[in-house]
Write an enzyme that holds these catalytic residues in place. Sequence first.
Site, PDB file in Angstrom:
ATOM      1  N   ASP A  97      -2.902  -2.794   7.625  1.00 20.17           N
ATOM      2  CA  ASP A  97      -2.670  -1.698   6.699  1.00 20.17           C
ATOM      3  C   ASP A  97      -2.120  -2.187   5.372  1.00 20.17           C
ATOM      4  OD1 ASP A  97      -2.728   1.267   6.356  1.00 20.17           O
ATOM      5  OD2 ASP A  97      -0.581   0.953   6.009  1.00 20.17           O
ATOM      6  N   HIS A 115      -5.212   6.739   2.780  1.00 22.47           N
ATOM      7  CA  HIS A 115      -3.760   6.618   2.815  1.00 22.47           C
ATOM      8  C   HIS A 115      -3.129   8.005   2.755  1.00 22.47           C
ATOM      9  CE1 HIS A 115      -3.435   2.170   1.418  1.00 22.47           C
ATOM     10  NE2 HIS A 115      -4.519   2.367   2.136  1.00 22.47           N
ATOM     11  N   CYS A 168      -1.910   3.310  -3.983  1.00 28.56           N
ATOM     12  CA  CYS A 168      -1.348   4.647  -4.176  1.00 28.56           C
ATOM     13  C   CYS A 168      -0.484   4.716  -5.432  1.00 28.56           C
ATOM     14  CB  CYS A 168      -0.581   5.070  -2.936  1.00 28.56           C
ATOM     15  SG  CYS A 168      -1.683   5.262  -1.500  1.00 28.56           S
TER      16      CYS A 168
END
Length: 150
Positions: A146, A56, A86
């Site tokens: 994604d 990412h 993240c």
Amino acid sequence: MDQEQARRWLATALHEARAGLAEGGIPIGAALYGADGSLLGRGHNRRVQDGDPSAHGETAAFRAAGRQRSYRGTTMVTTLSPCWYCSGLVRQFGISRVVVGEAETFHGGHDWLAEHGVEVVVLDDPECVALMREFIAQHPSLWNEDIGHE
């Protein structure tokens, strides 16, 4: 955080997002800035290019920054609200602030980060929104992959 500075830092992440798109990848870019305002690392999503689901934009910027004794006072700048993966990175390493280019096309974990003491600045940048909207319209299956929606 000063909005002008946040927008200047966002320009670095936007440059990375465009680079990722030009490589045939997903246009999400990020940059990690030190407490003193120095650029520690920058990167973009490379899931497609590297065949690596963990590549990412935020992780690329984090890795490019190299090992830091402490992440206190650092700022992660990202063109899109960070996903849970993240967001976990931000919490795990104690990154103090996250600047989000936009959260219209994807509302990731930035509310959770704010609830846990991370300063979150959402800029609602029109260029970030347009970049993602265009990508999502042109590549819906890649986008759904994604974000974990099959």
